[in-house]
Design a protein around this motif. Sequence first.
Motif, short mmCIF file in Angstrom:
data_model
loop_
_atom_site.label_atom_id
_atom_site.label_comp_id
_atom_site.label_asym_id
_atom_site.label_seq_id
_atom_site.Cartn_x
_atom_site.Cartn_y
_atom_site.Cartn_z
N SER A 173 36.55 48.24 9.11
CA SER A 173 37.45 48.78 10.13
C SER A 173 38.56 47.82 10.54
N ALA A 207 42.96 56.34 9.66
CA ALA A 207 41.83 56.40 8.75
C ALA A 207 42.24 55.75 7.44
N HIS A 208 41.28 55.58 6.54
CA HIS A 208 41.60 54.87 5.30
C HIS A 208 42.69 55.55 4.49
N GLN A 239 37.43 62.83 15.26
CA GLN A 239 37.12 62.87 13.83
C GLN A 239 35.68 63.30 13.63
N LEU A 244 32.92 63.41 10.58
CA LEU A 244 32.69 62.80 9.27
C LEU A 244 31.32 63.20 8.73
N TYR A 290 28.83 62.20 5.49
CA TYR A 290 28.80 61.08 4.56
C TYR A 290 27.44 60.91 3.90
N ASP A 343 36.85 58.44 3.83
CA ASP A 343 36.50 57.22 4.55
C ASP A 343 35.43 56.47 3.77
N ILE A 345 33.13 52.95 4.32
CA ILE A 345 32.77 51.97 5.35
C ILE A 345 31.69 51.04 4.82
#
Length: 197
Positions: free
Chosen positions: A49, A85-86, A139, A141, A143, A188, A190
Amino acid sequence: MRTSFFQPLLICFVVISLEAQAQEMPNSYYLDDNELSSKKNLLKIDVTSPLRGQYMVYYERFLSKLDHISGEIGIGYLNSQFKSAHINIAENNFKRFELKEPGYAISWAFNYHPYRSFYKKYYGLKASYNWFDEIKSTQFLMYRGHQINLTDWIVLDMLIGMAIEIYDPKHPDENWYSDVDKHRVLLDVIIKFDYLF
């Protein structure tokens, strides 16, 4: 600001490589005599991040009545170079905001652990909320993660997922992008280092 898929793809490659090289340990190493996780808490630091101007810490714990499910909360700080965000899948770019004042973030998530411990693969749903200057974003997400126990108490925690981000610009002015999409689909990736206890 334009960028390519190179950075997230590189991170994905590192994640897959680390998974392939991880030492497989018997699941009994992480479970007590009742076949439940013997270590129920994680304190996490997100090391990806800061690349987008965000500094996040998390706390995760197994829920006592649901031995496959854990809950996670996170808090964070956004500096003046915050990226939302990425990468934006639709436009293949980052959206960077020049913040006039620091921003803040909060998140909560639920994870499903097939091995009933902080070990190997897991799946999760996460909601996060950022507020900075006069713009707010939410957001959601979904994952897939993988945890590798580096020592008895240090865990390498990696996840990749797809997110929907919703913006709520209240009072935009000339300092803000005029083309902020209210709904965006994001990729994303992480990486965290966790303290297991």
